[in-house]
Every structure is written in structure tokens, then in C-alpha cells.
Design a protein around this motif. Structure first.
Motif, PDB file in Angstrom:
ATOM      1  N   SER A 270       0.851  -1.189   0.000  1.00 35.85           N
ATOM      2  CA  SER A 270       0.000   0.000   0.000  1.00 35.85           C
ATOM      3  C   SER A 270       0.887   1.240   0.000  1.00 35.85           C
ATOM      4  O   SER A 270       2.100   1.159   0.257  1.00 35.85           O
ATOM      5  CB  SER A 270      -0.897   0.005   1.237  1.00 35.85           C
ATOM      6  OG  SER A 270      -0.118   0.205   2.412  1.00 35.85           O
ATOM      7  N   LEU A 271       0.307   2.401  -0.258  1.00 34.17           N
ATOM      8  CA  LEU A 271       1.106   3.628  -0.323  1.00 34.17           C
ATOM      9  C   LEU A 271       1.788   3.959   1.009  1.00 34.17           C
ATOM     10  O   LEU A 271       2.982   4.260   1.025  1.00 34.17           O
ATOM     11  CB  LEU A 271       0.226   4.789  -0.793  1.00 34.17           C
ATOM     12  CG  LEU A 271      -0.234   4.706  -2.260  1.00 34.17           C
ATOM     13  CD1 LEU A 271      -1.173   5.865  -2.583  1.00 34.17           C
ATOM     14  CD2 LEU A 271       0.945   4.719  -3.201  1.00 34.17           C
ATOM     15  N   PRO A 272       1.094   3.918   2.159  1.00 36.84           N
ATOM     16  CA  PRO A 272       1.803   4.169   3.412  1.00 36.84           C
ATOM     17  C   PRO A 272       2.917   3.162   3.675  1.00 36.84           C
ATOM     18  O   PRO A 272       3.991   3.519   4.172  1.00 36.84           O
ATOM     19  CB  PRO A 272       0.694   4.074   4.469  1.00 36.84           C
ATOM     20  CG  PRO A 272      -0.554   4.449   3.736  1.00 36.84           C
ATOM     21  CD  PRO A 272      -0.368   3.841   2.379  1.00 36.84           C
ATOM     22  N   ALA A 273       2.696   1.872   3.344  1.00 35.89           N
ATOM     23  CA  ALA A 273       3.728   0.859   3.557  1.00 35.89           C
ATOM     24  C   ALA A 273       4.935   1.116   2.666  1.00 35.89           C
ATOM     25  O   ALA A 273       6.090   0.942   3.081  1.00 35.89           O
ATOM     26  CB  ALA A 273       3.159  -0.531   3.300  1.00 35.89           C
ATOM     27  N   ALA A 274       4.678   1.528   1.419  1.00 38.23           N
ATOM     28  CA  ALA A 274       5.784   1.866   0.520  1.00 38.23           C
ATOM     29  C   ALA A 274       6.562   3.066   1.059  1.00 38.23           C
ATOM     30  O   ALA A 274       7.793   3.114   0.992  1.00 38.23           O
ATOM     31  CB  ALA A 274       5.245   2.166  -0.884  1.00 38.23           C
ATOM     32  N   LEU A 275       5.840   4.038   1.614  1.00 34.13           N
ATOM     33  CA  LEU A 275       6.492   5.196   2.231  1.00 34.13           C
ATOM     34  C   LEU A 275       7.365   4.756   3.407  1.00 34.13           C
ATOM     35  O   LEU A 275       8.506   5.203   3.564  1.00 34.13           O
ATOM     36  CB  LEU A 275       5.435   6.189   2.703  1.00 34.13           C
ATOM     37  CG  LEU A 275       5.939   7.530   3.210  1.00 34.13           C
ATOM     38  CD1 LEU A 275       6.201   8.478   2.044  1.00 34.13           C
ATOM     39  CD2 LEU A 275       4.922   8.157   4.170  1.00 34.13           C
ATOM     40  N   ALA A 276       6.836   3.856   4.243  1.00 38.71           N
ATOM     41  CA  ALA A 276       7.588   3.346   5.396  1.00 38.71           C
ATOM     42  C   ALA A 276       8.838   2.599   4.960  1.00 38.71           C
ATOM     43  O   ALA A 276       9.889   2.669   5.611  1.00 38.71           O
ATOM     44  CB  ALA A 276       6.697   2.437   6.238  1.00 38.71           C
ATOM     45  N   LEU A 277       8.737   1.884   3.849  1.00 35.06           N
ATOM     46  CA  LEU A 277       9.886   1.142   3.330  1.00 35.06           C
ATOM     47  C   LEU A 277      11.010   2.093   2.924  1.00 35.06           C
ATOM     48  O   LEU A 277      12.178   1.898   3.294  1.00 35.06           O
ATOM     49  CB  LEU A 277       9.440   0.294   2.136  1.00 35.06           C
ATOM     50  CG  LEU A 277      10.492  -0.591   1.479  1.00 35.06           C
ATOM     51  CD1 LEU A 277      11.102  -1.544   2.488  1.00 35.06           C
ATOM     52  CD2 LEU A 277       9.857  -1.372   0.322  1.00 35.06           C
ATOM     53  N   GLY A 278      10.668   3.136   2.176  1.00 35.82           N
ATOM     54  CA  GLY A 278      11.687   4.113   1.808  1.00 35.82           C
ATOM     55  C   GLY A 278      12.246   4.849   3.007  1.00 35.82           C
ATOM     56  O   GLY A 278      13.448   5.127   3.078  1.00 35.82           O
ATOM     57  N   TYR A 279      11.383   5.143   3.984  1.00 41.65           N
ATOM     58  CA  TYR A 279      11.785   5.841   5.207  1.00 41.65           C
ATOM     59  C   TYR A 279      12.780   5.014   6.030  1.00 41.65           C
ATOM     60  O   TYR A 279      13.668   5.567   6.684  1.00 41.65           O
ATOM     61  CB  TYR A 279      10.534   6.142   6.021  1.00 41.65           C
ATOM     62  CG  TYR A 279      10.774   6.620   7.436  1.00 41.65           C
ATOM     63  CD1 TYR A 279      11.085   7.950   7.700  1.00 41.65           C
ATOM     64  CD2 TYR A 279      10.658   5.735   8.508  1.00 41.65           C
ATOM     65  CE1 TYR A 279      11.289   8.392   9.005  1.00 41.65           C
ATOM     66  CE2 TYR A 279      10.857   6.171   9.818  1.00 41.65           C
ATOM     67  CZ  TYR A 279      11.177   7.493  10.057  1.00 41.65           C
ATOM     68  OH  TYR A 279      11.376   7.917  11.346  1.00 41.65           O
ATOM     69  N   THR A 280      12.643   3.687   5.986  1.00 31.50           N
ATOM     70  CA  THR A 280      13.534   2.802   6.744  1.00 31.50           C
ATOM     71  C   THR A 280      14.970   2.882   6.239  1.00 31.50           C
ATOM     72  O   THR A 280      15.919   2.700   7.005  1.00 31.50           O
ATOM     73  CB  THR A 280      13.026   1.348   6.663  1.00 31.50           C
ATOM     74  OG1 THR A 280      11.676   1.291   7.165  1.00 31.50           O
ATOM     75  CG2 THR A 280      13.897   0.399   7.482  1.00 31.50           C
ATOM     76  N   PHE A 398      -1.932  10.532  -3.669  1.00 30.39           N
ATOM     77  CA  PHE A 398      -2.637  10.064  -4.864  1.00 30.39           C
ATOM     78  C   PHE A 398      -1.538   9.811  -5.891  1.00 30.39           C
ATOM     79  O   PHE A 398      -1.306  10.624  -6.789  1.00 30.39           O
ATOM     80  CB  PHE A 398      -3.639  11.113  -5.353  1.00 30.39           C
ATOM     81  CG  PHE A 398      -4.566  11.619  -4.280  1.00 30.39           C
ATOM     82  CD1 PHE A 398      -5.774  10.982  -4.035  1.00 30.39           C
ATOM     83  CD2 PHE A 398      -4.224  12.725  -3.496  1.00 30.39           C
ATOM     84  CE1 PHE A 398      -6.634  11.443  -3.041  1.00 30.39           C
ATOM     85  CE2 PHE A 398      -5.082  13.194  -2.507  1.00 30.39           C
ATOM     86  CZ  PHE A 398      -6.281  12.551  -2.268  1.00 30.39           C
ATOM     87  N   ALA A 399      -0.826   8.715  -5.730  1.00 30.12           N
ATOM     88  CA  ALA A 399       0.430   8.526  -6.460  1.00 30.12           C
ATOM     89  C   ALA A 399       0.756   7.042  -6.584  1.00 30.12           C
ATOM     90  O   ALA A 399       0.187   6.214  -5.860  1.00 30.12           O
ATOM     91  CB  ALA A 399       1.562   9.249  -5.713  1.00 30.12           C
ATOM     92  N   PRO A 400       1.674   6.676  -7.474  1.00 28.60           N
ATOM     93  CA  PRO A 400       2.114   5.281  -7.568  1.00 28.60           C
ATOM     94  C   PRO A 400       2.981   4.894  -6.373  1.00 28.60           C
ATOM     95  O   PRO A 400       3.594   5.750  -5.725  1.00 28.60           O
ATOM     96  CB  PRO A 400       2.913   5.246  -8.873  1.00 28.60           C
ATOM     97  CG  PRO A 400       3.352   6.655  -9.094  1.00 28.60           C
ATOM     98  CD  PRO A 400       2.289   7.523  -8.512  1.00 28.60           C
ATOM     99  N   ALA A 401       3.032   3.592  -6.090  1.00 25.39           N
ATOM    100  CA  ALA A 401       3.796   3.109  -4.945  1.00 25.39           C
ATOM    101  C   ALA A 401       5.287   3.416  -5.089  1.00 25.39           C
ATOM    102  O   ALA A 401       5.976   3.663  -4.089  1.00 25.39           O
ATOM    103  CB  ALA A 401       3.578   1.604  -4.768  1.00 25.39           C
ATOM    104  N   GLY A 402       5.794   3.397  -6.320  1.00 25.45           N
ATOM    105  CA  GLY A 402       7.207   3.709  -6.522  1.00 25.45           C
ATOM    106  C   GLY A 402       7.554   5.115  -6.060  1.00 25.45           C
ATOM    107  O   GLY A 402       8.605   5.340  -5.450  1.00 25.45           O
ATOM    108  N   PHE A 403       6.665   6.074  -6.333  1.00 21.65           N
ATOM    109  CA  PHE A 403       6.883   7.442  -5.854  1.00 21.65           C
ATOM    110  C   PHE A 403       6.868   7.468  -4.326  1.00 21.65           C
ATOM    111  O   PHE A 403       7.655   8.191  -3.703  1.00 21.65           O
ATOM    112  CB  PHE A 403       5.806   8.379  -6.398  1.00 21.65           C
ATOM    113  CG  PHE A 403       5.800   9.740  -5.757  1.00 21.65           C
ATOM    114  CD1 PHE A 403       6.724  10.704  -6.134  1.00 21.65           C
ATOM    115  CD2 PHE A 403       4.886  10.055  -4.753  1.00 21.65           C
ATOM    116  CE1 PHE A 403       6.734  11.968  -5.538  1.00 21.65           C
ATOM    117  CE2 PHE A 403       4.881  11.305  -4.151  1.00 21.65           C
ATOM    118  CZ  PHE A 403       5.813  12.263  -4.540  1.00 21.65           C
ATOM    119  N   ALA A 404       5.972   6.683  -3.702  1.00 23.90           N
ATOM    120  CA  ALA A 404       5.896   6.654  -2.244  1.00 23.90           C
ATOM    121  C   ALA A 404       7.202   6.140  -1.635  1.00 23.90           C
ATOM    122  O   ALA A 404       7.664   6.654  -0.612  1.00 23.90           O
ATOM    123  CB  ALA A 404       4.722   5.784  -1.797  1.00 23.90           C
ATOM    124  N   VAL A 405       7.817   5.126  -2.268  1.00 20.66           N
ATOM    125  CA  VAL A 405       9.114   4.627  -1.789  1.00 20.66           C
ATOM    126  C   VAL A 405      10.165   5.730  -1.875  1.00 20.66           C
ATOM    127  O   VAL A 405      10.924   5.974  -0.925  1.00 20.66           O
ATOM    128  CB  VAL A 405       9.568   3.400  -2.600  1.00 20.66           C
ATOM    129  CG1 VAL A 405      11.003   3.000  -2.213  1.00 20.66           C
ATOM    130  CG2 VAL A 405       8.632   2.219  -2.384  1.00 20.66           C
TER     131      VAL A 405
END
Length: 436
Positions: A270-280, A398-405
Motif C-alpha cells: 500500500s502507499l503508506p507501507a511503501a512510504l515506510a519502506l523508503g523511510y527505513t 494520490f500517487a504510484p507506490a514507486g513514488f511513495a518509496v
């Protein structure tokens, strides 16, 4: 092109050693693969009464992915047969050198299903990614049961670490005292870029049809926490108690086993999870991420393109809570405005960002653009936060998961950030981040 994973079973029970049920072990391995969901992707070759020369010839002929030895061993070496049918000990040094010679080939895993073989496993793992050996004596039934469950798991498409754990669990379930005897050795892959698979909405699978045998170096399975029907997402408590600790454990394992800081991430999140992955794995700590995007690999260290975002809407008063929406694939302003009006959380101000050239499902066509938009999004969020004197950013994408990472990777010096997850009919806070 033959893409099957080849398993080479080497069995030796010399005439002057105790009798083993090697025929049964090989038969059970074959049965495990025959009933496996991915049975068509494996090819098994079994050699019996193996001599030192036969071992070498089999490695040359089969070119195996997995080598499985069953028989006797001592702390000095493996017991193979000599020309008279009795035993000869192949020293630990000699067997290690043999696998060193074949290190440039594709052997992924070696199983030494024999007593006291941990000594050999410790040496072989210098040349093979995964090696399983025994720290003490192991009963015949336990050895067979472990092998059967190991190949049940590999045949179901799981990795070697998972297969090892399932095999040991089988012994524990059957009340065997041999569970702790089975030991897994993992090669320290210095200099290699680790590939990490994260399974979310559904299991990740490689999109490269010519690499059906591709196996990740590490993986995290979150499919139990995500579901489309019925809809299910992790709670903030689940993130705090389990998911974030799993990401931190992954981070430590990478740090302990790899010298570089480039990580190849493959996920269905999901988008928040992808964000968390990049944040890690943040840019400020020197990490470089590469993610699969179609047939390409996008990297976070790519020079940014001349692409930027703009503030489309900005309204409200100075205060603690700033709601920020970022539209990339679609115009999310009306959804954001509706959410701000109906949410239980009192937002002091609302800001909506979009690319200068407008939104589109195919707007981001390269990693250079993804880097540019992620960096600009962080800068605009920081400036808007300062303008509204906010202490917490509530983020809706409102974005693709790759952008969220990529955004998570660049998400620094923003203080408290709360990403939101869509859960029909509204948005809900996913977790809290401290973007220091």
C-alpha cells in the motif's frame, strides 16, 4: 531455454558403516516435489554409492542449484565409498575446496543430511550462499522427516531459510530431540546488492519470465495483514508492535551481511507501507534504493530531472496539524477537501500539491523524474509546515507506490508525519513517523 531448478542428491552408505534408509529419504524427497505446487520447475537427479570421483562428475554433469548429501559424516569429513565399497573419509578441507572450485556456477544451497556435518557446513558456506549441517548425531527418521518438509517448502516456492525453519518445526511437532541439531549457515554476501521482496496485497513475483528460479536474498511476508476482499489493512498498533520492528530487523540483517548500502527492493505494498519502506532506508544515512518499475530498475541516486511540483491549494490557519495531499496520478483535491471537512481530526490548514505539468497515470516515466518529484515534495512540505507553524504533517498520497518509496527515502527533517490509508469510505491514520 531450461529454467528448471536442478537438485542433485548424493547418497553414500558404505558397506562397513551403519545401515541408513537412504532409499526412503530419496523417495520421500521425490514425493515432496511431485506433490508440490511448483513441481514442474524442479528436476531431480539421484546418485547412489557415491565415490569421490562420482561426486565430482555429478557436479559437472548436473550443474545443480541444490546439492543434497545423505549418508554418514564425522567431524573430519564426509564418508563416501571407495572402489571396494567401504568408506573413505573426504576431508573437510577437500570438500570445501570442491565447492570453491564450483563457486562460479549456480549452486545456491547444500544440505549435508549426516551426523556431525556442521563442521563441513561452516567451510562450504564460504563458497555457497546457504548450507545446512548437523551439530551432533541425528536419527534416521529425523533426517528423513526434515528432508521431506524442507522440499515440501522449497517446492511451494519459498526460500531456503523458510524451508529450514519448516523442516525444524516438523521435528519439533513430532517430538524429536533432533530439532536443535539441524543448523543453517548463511554466507555473508560482502559486496553484493541484496534483493529484498516484500509481500503485501499479494505475494511479489518476478516480472522477468526468463528468471522463474529467481530467489530473493531476504523477504518479508505481510500478506496476512492485507486483503482486498474482505478489506483489511494493518492498524497503527500493528505497525508499532510488529511491522516496523520487522523492517528494523531487516535493516540490521542487511547491515550485518553486506558492505554496500545499495538495496534492490521489490514489493506489492500500500502507499503508506511503501512510504515506510523508503523511510527505513533514508538518503541521509547513505542508502541507495533501486526498485522495479515495469522492465526497468529505478534508482534513488539518479540525477533529478527538471520536474517540479506546485502548490495548487493552500488554505487554513496557523496551528499544529497540517493536512497535505500530493496528486501525481490523479486530481485528489476534492477527495482531500471532503476528508478535511468530515475527519474526526481537526486540521488547522490544508495544502494540495500537483506537478507543474498536471496529473496523469503515466506522468512519471523515469527515475530521474521520480527523484525530482520526491525531493520537491519534501521541500514544499517543509516550507508549508513552516508557513503554517505546524508541528505535524498529515499526508495523503494520490500517487504510484514507486513514488511513495522514493518520497519516504527523502523524507527527512519534517518532524512528525502521519500517512493515511484509504479504507472505504474514508481515510484513516496508518502510523506515525518521526522524520528527523
Amino acid at each position: 531455454m531450461n529454467t528448471k531448478r536442478k537438485i542433485l542428491v548424493l547418497a553414500a552408505n558404505p558397506g562397513d558403516t551403519g545401515r541408513l534408509r537412504l532409499d526412503e529419504e530419496v523417495r520421500n524427497i521425490k514425493e515432496a516435489l511431485r506433490r508440490a505446487s511448483q513441481r514442474d520447475t524442479f528436476e531431480l537427479t539421484a546418485e547412489f554409492a557415491v565415490t569421490p570421483r562420482a561426486l565430482q562428475q555429478a557436479l559437472l554433469d548436473v550443474e545443480p542449484d541444490i546439492v543434497h548429501f545423505c549418508g554418514h559424516s564425522t567431524q573430519q569429513g564426509l564418508m563416501l565409498e571407495n572402489n571396494s565399497g567401504n568408506y573413505t573419509i573426504v576431508s573437510t578441507e577437500a570438500i570445501s575446496k570442491t565447492f570453491e572450485t564450483f563457486a562460479d556456477e549456480k549452486i545456491e544451497c547444500v544440505i549435508l543430511n549426516a551426523c556431525y556435518s556442521e563442521t563441513q557446513a561452516k567451510e562450504i558456506v564460504k563458497h555457497v550462499p546457504y548450507v545446512i549441517g548437523m551439530s551432533d548425531t541425528i536419527g534416521d527418521r529425523s533426517a528423513i522427516a526434515f528432508a521431506e518438509s524442507f522440499y515440501d517448502t522449497v517446492g511451494a516456492g519459498r526460500g531456503y531459510e523458510k524451508a529450514f525453519k519448516v523442516g525444524r518445526d516438523r521435528l519439533a511437532l513430532e517430538g524429536s530431540k533432533d530439532e536443535e541439531v539441524v543448523q543453517l549457515k548463511i554466507q555473508t554476501k560482502r559486496g553484493k546488492i541484496p534483493q529484498i521482496w516484500l509481500h503485501g496485497w499479494f505475494p511479489y513475483r518476478s516480472s522477468n519470465v526468463d528468471e522463474t528460479s529467481e530467489v530473493p536474498d531476504m523477504q518479508i511476508d505481510w500478506t496476512n495483514h492485507y486483503s482486498k476482499t474482505p478489506f483489511k489493512i494493518p492498524t497503527p498498533e500493528m505497525w508499532e508492535q510488529r511491522l516496523f520492528p520487522e523492517l528494523l530487523t531487516l535493516k540490521r540483517e542487511i547491515r550485518d551481511n553486506y558492505t554496500g548500502q545499495t538495496i534492490d527492493l521489490r514489493s506489492k505494498l500500500s502507499l503508506p507501507a511503501a512510504l515506510a519502506l523508503g523511510y527505513t532506508f533514508p538518503e541521509t544515512a547513505g542508502y541507495v534504493l533501486q526498485i522495479e518499475q515495469g522492465q526497468d530498475l529505478w534508482r534513488t541516486d539518479t540525477r533529478p530531472a527538471s520536474a517540479s511540483l506546485k502548490v495548487v491549494k493552500s488554505q487554513g490557519e496557523k496551528g499544529k496539524n497540517l493536512l497535505v495531499g500530493i496528486g501525481i496520478t490523479s486530481n485528489g483535491w476534492h477527495c482531500l477537501e471532503s476528508f478535511a471537512a468530515s475527519a474526526e481530526q481537526n486540521f488547522d490548514a490544508v495544502v494540495y500539491l500537483e506537478p507543474e505539468k498536471g496529473v496523469s497515470s503515466r506522468l512519471i516515466s523515469s527515475d530521474a523524474e521520480a527523484v525530482a518529484y520526491a525531493m520537491d515534495a519534501k521541500d514544499l512540505m517543509r516550507s508549508q509546515k513552516q508557513a503554517y507553524k505546524a508541528t505535524c504533517i498529515h499526508l495523503v498520497l494520490f500517487a504510484p507506490a514507486g513514488f511513495a518509496v522514493f518520497l519516504g527515502h527523502w523524507l527527512s527533517r519534517l518532524g512528525e508525519v502521519i500517512p493515511y490509508e484509504w479504507n472505504e469510505p474514508d481515510y484513516y491514520p496508518a502510523f506515525h513517523l518521526e522524520a528527523v
